[in-house]
Write a protein that holds these residues in place. Structure first.
Motif, PDB file in Angstrom:
ATOM      1  N   LEU A   1       0.118   7.988   1.072  1.00  0.00           N
ATOM      2  CA  LEU A   1      -0.492   6.788   0.492  1.00  0.00           C
ATOM      3  C   LEU A   1       0.406   6.164  -0.559  1.00  0.00           C
ATOM      4  O   LEU A   1       0.274   4.979  -0.874  1.00  0.00           O
ATOM      5  N   TYR A   2       1.306   6.971  -1.115  1.00  0.00           N
ATOM      6  CA  TYR A   2       2.173   6.496  -2.203  1.00  0.00           C
ATOM      7  C   TYR A   2       3.648   6.574  -1.809  1.00  0.00           C
ATOM      8  O   TYR A   2       4.531   6.599  -2.666  1.00  0.00           O
ATOM      9  N   ASP A   3       3.908   6.583  -0.511  1.00  0.00           N
ATOM     10  CA  ASP A   3       5.265   6.743   0.011  1.00  0.00           C
ATOM     11  C   ASP A   3       5.836   5.379   0.402  1.00  0.00           C
ATOM     12  O   ASP A   3       5.233   4.649   1.196  1.00  0.00           O
ATOM     13  N   GLU A   4       6.999   5.038  -0.139  1.00  0.00           N
ATOM     14  CA  GLU A   4       7.627   3.746   0.146  1.00  0.00           C
ATOM     15  C   GLU A   4       8.019   3.599   1.612  1.00  0.00           C
ATOM     16  O   GLU A   4       8.226   2.482   2.094  1.00  0.00           O
ATOM     17  N   GLU A   5       8.122   4.711   2.319  1.00  0.00           N
ATOM     18  CA  GLU A   5       8.437   4.643   3.748  1.00  0.00           C
ATOM     19  C   GLU A   5       7.302   3.991   4.526  1.00  0.00           C
ATOM     20  O   GLU A   5       7.515   3.394   5.584  1.00  0.00           O
ATOM     21  N   PHE A   6       6.084   4.068   3.982  1.00  0.00           N
ATOM     22  CA  PHE A   6       4.906   3.552   4.683  1.00  0.00           C
ATOM     23  C   PHE A   6       4.305   2.324   4.015  1.00  0.00           C
ATOM     24  O   PHE A   6       3.678   1.503   4.676  1.00  0.00           O
ATOM     25  N   TYR A   7       4.484   2.187   2.695  1.00  0.00           N
ATOM     26  CA  TYR A   7       3.891   1.065   1.968  1.00  0.00           C
ATOM     27  C   TYR A   7       4.887   0.500   0.955  1.00  0.00           C
ATOM     28  O   TYR A   7       5.450   1.245   0.149  1.00  0.00           O
ATOM     29  N   GLU A   8       5.073  -0.805   1.016  1.00  0.00           N
ATOM     30  CA  GLU A   8       5.969  -1.464   0.076  1.00  0.00           C
ATOM     31  C   GLU A   8       5.350  -1.458  -1.324  1.00  0.00           C
ATOM     32  O   GLU A   8       4.174  -1.741  -1.488  1.00  0.00           O
ATOM     33  N   ASN A   9       6.163  -1.117  -2.314  1.00  0.00           N
ATOM     34  CA  ASN A   9       5.686  -1.024  -3.702  1.00  0.00           C
ATOM     35  C   ASN A   9       4.356  -0.262  -3.769  1.00  0.00           C
ATOM     36  O   ASN A   9       3.326  -0.787  -4.211  1.00  0.00           O
ATOM     37  N   PRO A  10       4.346   0.986  -3.334  1.00  0.00           N
ATOM     38  CA  PRO A  10       3.077   1.719  -3.204  1.00  0.00           C
ATOM     39  C   PRO A  10       2.343   1.981  -4.515  1.00  0.00           C
ATOM     40  O   PRO A  10       1.132   2.224  -4.488  1.00  0.00           O
ATOM     41  N   GLN A  11       3.056   1.926  -5.645  1.00  0.00           N
ATOM     42  CA  GLN A  11       2.399   2.188  -6.927  1.00  0.00           C
ATOM     43  C   GLN A  11       1.725   0.951  -7.508  1.00  0.00           C
ATOM     44  O   GLN A  11       1.084   1.021  -8.555  1.00  0.00           O
TER      45      GLN A  11
END
Length: 528
Positions: A412-422
């Motif tokens: 859920l917080y991985d940049e590989e899956f979500y841009e700017n995850p934080q």
């Protein structure tokens, strides 16, 4: 449907007097021996790397404390550097962490079961903890959710909206000036009321004692489980009779029995009379009826009282946390209320009624809900299992029989899956749905290997569709009828981690004032 069990007592030691004191004293001495020399909770699993215990520590006490305060940080750090399973020490002993890239192995292997996890971690064989017993004993409860609740979603939307109106009228009286409320408690009551409106018959849905139990039992259940996990397994059969937290749970179950049982008995008699007279038995649309339907089909039994408590455990706690977090993220994100209000004006302005089509049209709201659940899921780990036999994973890791394992939500917080995850981005999943061929993907209720707040696969939360409807309706009423902000000296309340759980601060303040909706919320023109 089977009648509930007889009244629960304090157990065989409740009347022992001085002998009871001797029993407790003996148990404490025995517990000391067990803790240091024979406690399986303090035995790591052979062959799997252990993290979280620091050099020089003689036992696992500090490791368990560290887990309760920093589980997310411990796992995130380890997952970044490890490709294979590892173990940590939780309150209930060693816990194997399966890296997210191995999610499919857990999801598809029926030798690892969620039922066994519930039985072990939530003590379903102990009096007071019967709330999860229906989900463990057989499939009646789960099937009643899948076949009863899920199939009733389209027919209950209107009643949910009507109940939401009364909820807000009660909790948010008209206010021209900014008015403080503790939203956490309000959210709990809202979800309890909407859930009771669906799960309970009309004569019990607004029963204040039941509404209180449906909220408090969930909280007491968590407290009781936490205390029981801190006790060596060998002592639990004795200790649970004396713990204030488990005593409270037994009292809650007894109260629930007293409230529910008369309705169950009356329905049974009514059905018997109808059959005897040659009449077709009356049909009901509530959780009692859903459980009865599965029982008639399979022959398995589900205690009606325990079943309703199971519905409450599944619906009230996590949904209220999800709803509260969503409200906080929307209010704390500049421009979000205005964006969602625009969508609501457009969708509700053309809607003919509160129904499935209306809720499905709230795509931006759905995206905000999913993004909030990505940032702050109710639990950091939801794919929880017990290995019912020894299992060898694809990388050669051996999971011994009886071991607890879980897959963390680190993607859920991985940049590989979500841009700017934080960074909270309420439009994130709305924009993803604009891609060709992905219009029906990335919804709040959608699960996947990279999105596990509801679990994934066969054991994914079956009540997530109902929760989605509840939250959308409650958000719609909030956003259209009120303005919100946080006190300047407080700001957006932070989420507090407690072991695997993400919890909201019950003392946090949110300010509101009334506004006039641009469109009517009485879509069915039936409100008084």
């Amino acid at each position: 449907m089977a009648s509930s069990s007889n009244s629960l007592s304090l157990g065989p030691f409740g009347l022992l007097g001085g002998v009871g004191v001797l029993v407790i004293t003996t148990a404490v001495l025995l517990g000391t021996f067990v803790y240091f020399f024979g406690n399986s909770n303090n035995t790591p699993i052979t062959g799997i790397p252990l993290i979280g215990k620091q050099e020089g520590e003689k036992d696992y006490t500090e490791a368990k404390k560290r887990w309760m305060s920093s589980a997310k940080e411990i796992v995130n750090s380890a997952v970044r550097t490890r490709k294979h399973p590892f173990q940590v020490f939780g309150m209930n002993g060693p816990l194997i962490i399966i890296p997210p890239h191995m999610t499919s192995e857990v999801r598809t292997d029926e030798r690892m079961t969620f039922k066994s996890w519930l039985k072990r971690d939530f003590f379903t064989t102990y009096p007071g903890f019967e709330g999860f017993k229906p989900a463990v004993d057989n499939n009646v409860f789960i099937d009643s959710v899948r076949m009863g609740l899920t199939q009733s979603l389209a027919t209950v939307v209107h009643s949910l909206a009507e109940e939401a109106k009364y909820c807000y009228d009660e909790a948010f009286p008209p206010a021209k000036d900014w008015t403080p409320v503790k939203f956490n408690a309000i959210a709990l009551r809202f979800i309890a009321r909407l859930s009771a409106q669906t799960f309970m018959p009309p004569e019990l849905a607004k029963n204040e004692e039941w509404l209180r139990i449906s909220v408090e039992y969930t909280l007491h259940f968590g407290h009781g489980g936490y205390v029981m996990r801190a006790i060596p397994p060998l002592l639990r059969p004795i200790a649970h009779w004396f713990l204030p937290q488990t005593k409270q749970l037994r009292e809650d179950v007894e109260t629930a029995r007293r409230i529910i049982e008369p309705t169950v008995i009356a329905r049974r008699k009514e059905r018997e009379a109808d059959i005897k007279a040659g009449r077709k038995p009356k049909k009901y649309t509530d959780a009692f009826a859903w459980m009865d339907a599965v029982t008639e089909k399979t022959g398995d039994i589900c205690n009606a009282v325990h079943g309703q408590l199971n519905y409450s455990l599944g619906a009230v706690h996590t949904t209220s946390i999800t709803f509260t977090n969503c409200m906080y993220n929307i209010v704390g994100s500049p421009g979000s209320i205005e964006l969602l209000r625009e969508e609501l004006i457009e969708v509700l302005g053309s809607a003919k009624s509160w129904d499935k089509t209306t809720l499905n049209g709230l795509k931006m709201m759905d995206s905000f809900m999913k993004e909030s659940n990505r940032m702050h899921p109710a639990s950091f780990m939801t794919m929880n299992r017990i290995a019912n036999e020894t299992i060898t994973l694809s990388d050669g890791t051996i999971i011994p029989k009886g071991s607890a394992l879980t897959v963390p939500n680190t993607r859920l917080y991985d940049e590989e899956f979500y841009e700017n995850p934080q960074v909270f981005n309420g439009r994130r999943f709305y924009d993803m749905r604009q891609r060709a061929g992905e219009e029906s993907k990335h919804q709040f209720v959608t699960t996947g290997d990279d999105y596990l707040p509801f679990g994934h696969g066969k054991h994914a939360c079956p009540g997530r569709f109902f929760a989605s409807n509840e939250i959308k309706i409650l958000l719609a009423f909030a956003i259209m009828q009120y303005d919100f902000k946080f006190p300047e000296d407080q700001g957006q309340p932070p989420i507090r981690a407690h072991g695997l759980e993400n919890v909201t601060n019950p003392e946090a303040i949110m300010l509101y004032k009334s506004r006039t909706p641009e469109v009517s919320l009485d879509l069915d023109h039936t409100w008084r």
